[in-house]
Design a protein around this motif. Sequence first.
Motif, PDB file in Angstrom:
ATOM      1  N   THR A  64       1.316   5.801  -1.241  1.00 44.96           N
ATOM      2  CA  THR A  64       0.722   7.054  -1.707  1.00 44.96           C
ATOM      3  C   THR A  64       1.682   7.692  -2.700  1.00 44.96           C
ATOM      4  O   THR A  64       2.868   7.352  -2.753  1.00 44.96           O
TER       5      THR A  64
ATOM      6  N   ARG B  81      -3.771   7.413  -3.761  1.00 43.31           N
ATOM      7  CA  ARG B  81      -3.616   6.236  -2.903  1.00 43.31           C
ATOM      8  C   ARG B  81      -3.466   5.030  -3.824  1.00 43.31           C
ATOM      9  O   ARG B  81      -4.192   4.916  -4.819  1.00 43.31           O
TER      10      ARG B  81
ATOM     11  N   ARG C  61       0.862  -1.173   0.000  1.00 44.62           N
ATOM     12  CA  ARG C  61       0.000   0.000   0.000  1.00 44.62           C
ATOM     13  C   ARG C  61       0.902   1.228   0.000  1.00 44.62           C
ATOM     14  O   ARG C  61       1.927   1.251   0.694  1.00 44.62           O
TER      15      ARG C  61
END
Length: 294
Positions: free
Chosen positions: A12, A19, A10
């Motif tokens: 950014t 995201r 995950r």
Amino acid sequence: MENKKDRLVRGTAFDGRVRAFAVRTTELVEELRRRHDTFPVATAALGRTVTAASMMGAMLKGQERLNINVKGNGPLGRVLAESNALGEVRGYVHNPHVHLPSNRLGKLDVAGAVGTEGFIEVIKDLGMKEPYLGSVPIVSGELGDDFTYYFAVSEQTPAAVGLGVLVDTDNSVIVAGGFIIQLLPGLTDAEITEIEQKLGTMPSVTALLEQGLEPEEMMRWLLPDAVLLDELDVHFACQCSRERVEQTLISLGQHELERLIEEDEKAEVVCHFCNEAYQFNKEEMQAILDQATS
């Protein structure tokens, strides 16, 4: 090709205004193929759905759960997937033995198998009184476009979703994985154009995975300035157990249990999600009946 562990990252990008999630699900999809004996086009459709589910599950917290139900008008019937914030995923397809000719691009005809009409439903159990339900019409049946549409319409978040499953000549899964890029408020038109141009020139998910790229490298192919936040192991997990199946049998009620004991003298219950079979002999069924009527 050496087997690499399934993992999700995950991150950014663009100073937190994008995201991103990227995942490899090769072992997960192969496990489901073995358990359900799916033919290649069913493997691809189920694989794409559970790959999307794994990333959408990573958007949850704690004990929250997510259920995806793809209800198309194609021969596969329903494709279902469940996931949570822990990287646990399971899924199945109603008709695993569907075979179709390749599409005009020479690839597995996922859209033909799923159908180009119907709905995708996403149910999120967020621990509240009522679960969240989002439903959108199927727009292509290829599933990547359909989940992109789901985010835009149901979650009001512009997104790009890429999903891929590559199946070998022996029906086993060579690679599987995907990405989700969500565009958050604050992006300029020029930045959005930059991201769109990258998406337009990006090789397929399976091509990148076949080259040996890790999920974070796939993410950085699209978003060179991506900052990784965390990662998660993704794996098959089913919540079924003998105890749960016993409770299901009890819920059938006295009349149905008596009929099963009298006519069949046994019972077999198969879990849709993992294909595990639970068998109960006459004595065990009698004990369950006694429990149901006590």
